[in-house]
Design a protein around this motif. Structure first.
Motif, short mmCIF file in Angstrom:
data_model
loop_
_atom_site.label_atom_id
_atom_site.label_comp_id
_atom_site.label_asym_id
_atom_site.label_seq_id
_atom_site.Cartn_x
_atom_site.Cartn_y
_atom_site.Cartn_z
N LEU A 259 0.83 -1.21 0.00
CA LEU A 259 0.00 0.00 0.00
C LEU A 259 0.86 1.26 0.00
O LEU A 259 0.51 2.26 -0.63
N HIS A 260 1.98 1.20 0.69
CA HIS A 260 2.89 2.35 0.69
C HIS A 260 3.40 2.62 -0.72
O HIS A 260 3.48 3.78 -1.16
N SER A 261 3.72 1.55 -1.44
CA SER A 261 4.18 1.68 -2.82
C SER A 261 3.09 2.26 -3.71
O SER A 261 3.35 3.14 -4.55
N ILE A 262 1.85 1.79 -3.53
CA ILE A 262 0.72 2.31 -4.32
C ILE A 262 0.47 3.77 -4.00
O ILE A 262 0.25 4.59 -4.90
N TYR A 263 0.54 4.11 -2.71
CA TYR A 263 0.28 5.50 -2.28
C TYR A 263 1.32 6.45 -2.88
O TYR A 263 0.98 7.55 -3.33
N LYS A 264 2.58 6.04 -2.91
CA LYS A 264 3.63 6.89 -3.48
C LYS A 264 3.40 7.11 -4.96
O LYS A 264 3.71 8.18 -5.50
N ARG A 265 2.83 6.11 -5.63
CA ARG A 265 2.64 6.19 -7.07
C ARG A 265 1.31 6.85 -7.46
O ARG A 265 1.25 7.61 -8.42
N ALA A 266 0.23 6.56 -6.71
CA ALA A 266 -1.09 7.02 -7.14
C ALA A 266 -1.92 7.68 -6.04
O ALA A 266 -3.07 8.02 -6.27
N GLY A 267 -1.35 7.84 -4.86
CA GLY A 267 -2.07 8.52 -3.78
C GLY A 267 -3.19 7.67 -3.20
O GLY A 267 -3.27 6.46 -3.44
N VAL A 268 -4.07 8.32 -2.44
CA VAL A 268 -5.19 7.62 -1.79
C VAL A 268 -6.10 6.97 -2.83
O VAL A 268 -6.62 5.87 -2.62
N LYS A 269 -6.27 7.63 -3.97
CA LYS A 269 -7.12 7.09 -5.03
C LYS A 269 -6.63 5.71 -5.47
O LYS A 269 -7.44 4.81 -5.73
N GLY A 270 -5.33 5.53 -5.54
CA GLY A 270 -4.78 4.24 -5.93
C GLY A 270 -5.08 3.16 -4.91
O GLY A 270 -5.31 2.00 -5.27
N CYS A 271 -5.09 3.54 -3.64
CA CYS A 271 -5.38 2.57 -2.58
C CYS A 271 -6.85 2.16 -2.58
O CYS A 271 -7.21 1.14 -1.97
N TYR A 272 -7.69 2.96 -3.22
CA TYR A 272 -9.12 2.64 -3.31
C TYR A 272 -9.51 2.27 -4.74
O TYR A 272 -10.65 2.47 -5.15
N THR A 273 -8.56 1.72 -5.49
CA THR A 273 -8.85 1.26 -6.85
C THR A 273 -9.97 0.23 -6.83
O THR A 273 -9.96 -0.69 -6.03
#
Length: 305
Positions: A259-273
Motif C-alpha cells: 500500500l505504501h508503494s501504491i500510495y507513493k505512485r497514485a495517492g489515496v485514489k490508488g489505494c481505493y482502486t
C-alpha cells in the motif's frame, strides 16, 4: 433485536445459503473490481478508464460468462465460508452473552464475535480467493499470455502448489485475515445496530406485511453493512489482490508495504482502486446475503426478534 433461539448446525446451514446468495448476486461486480485492482493499481500495466469500460471489454470479448469467471471456486469457498462465518459468529455471540439472549446490541459482544469468526474464515477464504483472482484476471483479453492461463480452478490450484509449494496457495493470507477481522467487526456493528433500531421503530400487525418488512430491513441493513465494510478495508483488499496475482513468487507479502508503494505512485485514489464496482457490489450482494441468512434461519425455526 437478538436471537430468541439458536441451534448449532442450523446456524451453519443458514450461513451456507447466505454464502451462495452472495456469490450469485455479487460475483460479476467482483470480477470487475479484481480486474481494475490488478491492471490499474499495479505499475506499467494496461489501464481501464473506469468500471464501465472494464465491464464492456469483458462483455465484448467473453460475454456474460466472462463476468462469472472464477465463480466455481467462489461458490465453493463462499458456501463453506458463509456456513462457518455465520455459524461461528452466532455461537461466539451466544457464548459471550453467557447463553442469555440480550435485546440491545452490545459492542463488547458484536465486535469480538465478528472479528474472531472473520479471522477464522480467512484461512478458508484466502486460498479460494487466490484461485478466484487468478482466474478472473486472465480472461480472453491479451493482458495474460495464453501459455500462462489456467484451464480450471483445479488447474490453477495444482499449478500454484507445483510452482510455489503448499504455502503458495495461502499467499495473501495475512492481508485476508486483516480484511476479514476488521471488516466484519464493522459490518456486524452496523448491521446489528441499524437492524435493532429499525425493528424497534417499525411496528407491523399483519404477518404478511411483517415478512415484507423483515426483507426490507434485511436489504437496508445488509447494504449499509456492506458499504461500511468496504469503505473501511478496501485498501487491504487492493494489496491482497496484487500480492495474490503477482507472477513473482518472491514478491513482497506485507500489505502495508504494498500500500505504501501504491500510495507513493497514485495517492489515496490508488489505494481505493475498484471502489465503484466494489460499492456497486456491496449493496445487492450483502443485502442478498442477509436476506438469505435471515430467511433460512426462519425456515429452520430459529427465530429472531
Amino acid at each position: 433485536m437478538a436471537e430468541i433461539s439458536s441451534s448449532g448446525y442450523k446456524d451453519y446451514l443458514a450461513g451456507l445459503f447466505a454464502g451462495v446468495a452472495a456469490v450469485a448476486t455479487g460475483h460479476p461486480f467482483d470480477t470487475v473490481k479484481v480486474m481494475l485492482q490488478k491492471h490499474n493499481a499495479e505499475a506499467h500495466m494496461i489501464q481501464y478508464r473506469n468500471g464501465m469500460e472494464c465491464t464492456a471489454r469483458i462483455l465484448q470479448t467473453e460475454g456474460i460468462k466472462g463476468l462469472y469467471r472464477g465463480a466455481t471456486s467462489s461458490f465453493i469457498g463462499m458456501a463453506v465460508e458463509g456456513s462457518l462465518f455465520f455459524g461461528i459468529y452466532s455461537q461466539i455471540k451466544l457464548h459471550l452473552q453467557g447463553g442469555v439472549q440480550s435485546g440491545e446490541p452490545r459492542p463488547q459482544v458484536i465486535i469480538p464475535s465478528a472479528a474472531c469468526s472473520g479471522a477464522i474464515n480467512s484461512f478458508v477464504l484466502g486460498p479460494t480467493e487466490l484461485i478466484k483472482c487468478r482466474m478472473q484476471i486472465q480472461g480472453t483479453d491479451s493482458l495474460v499470455p495464453i501459455s500462462s492461463r489456467y484451464s480450471s480452478p483445479l488447474d490453477c490450484a495444482l499449478k500454484t502448489v507445483k510452482i510455489e509449494g503448499v504455502k503458495g496457495i495461502f499467499r495473501g493470507g495475512y492481508s485476508t485475515l486483516l480484511r476479514e477481522s476488521i471488516g466484519n467487526a464493522v459490518f456486524f456493528s452496523v448491521y446489528e445496530y441499524v437492524r435493532y433500531h429499525m425493528h424497534s421503530n417499525i411496528k407491523v400487525d399483519s404477518s404478511n406485511y411483517s415478512n415484507l418488512v423483515d426483507i426490507g430491513i434485511g436489504i437496508v441493513t445488509g447494504g449499509l453493512g456492506g458499504v461500511a465494510f468496504w469503505l473501511t478495508v478496501l485498501p487491504l483488499d487492493v494489496a491482497k489482490t496484487l500480492i495474490q496475482t503477482n507472477p513473482d513468487k518472491n514478491c513482497p507479502r506485507n500489505p502495508f508495504r504494498v500500500l505504501h508503494s501504491i500510495y507513493k505512485r497514485a495517492g489515496v485514489k490508488g489505494c481505493y482502486t475498484g471502489l465503484g464496482p466494489t460499492i456497486g457490489r456491496a449493496i445487492p450482494a450483502n443485502a442478498a446475503t442477509i436476506v438469505a441468512w435471515e430467511l433460512a434461519l426462519k425456515m429452520l425455526g430459529i427465530k429472531r426478534g
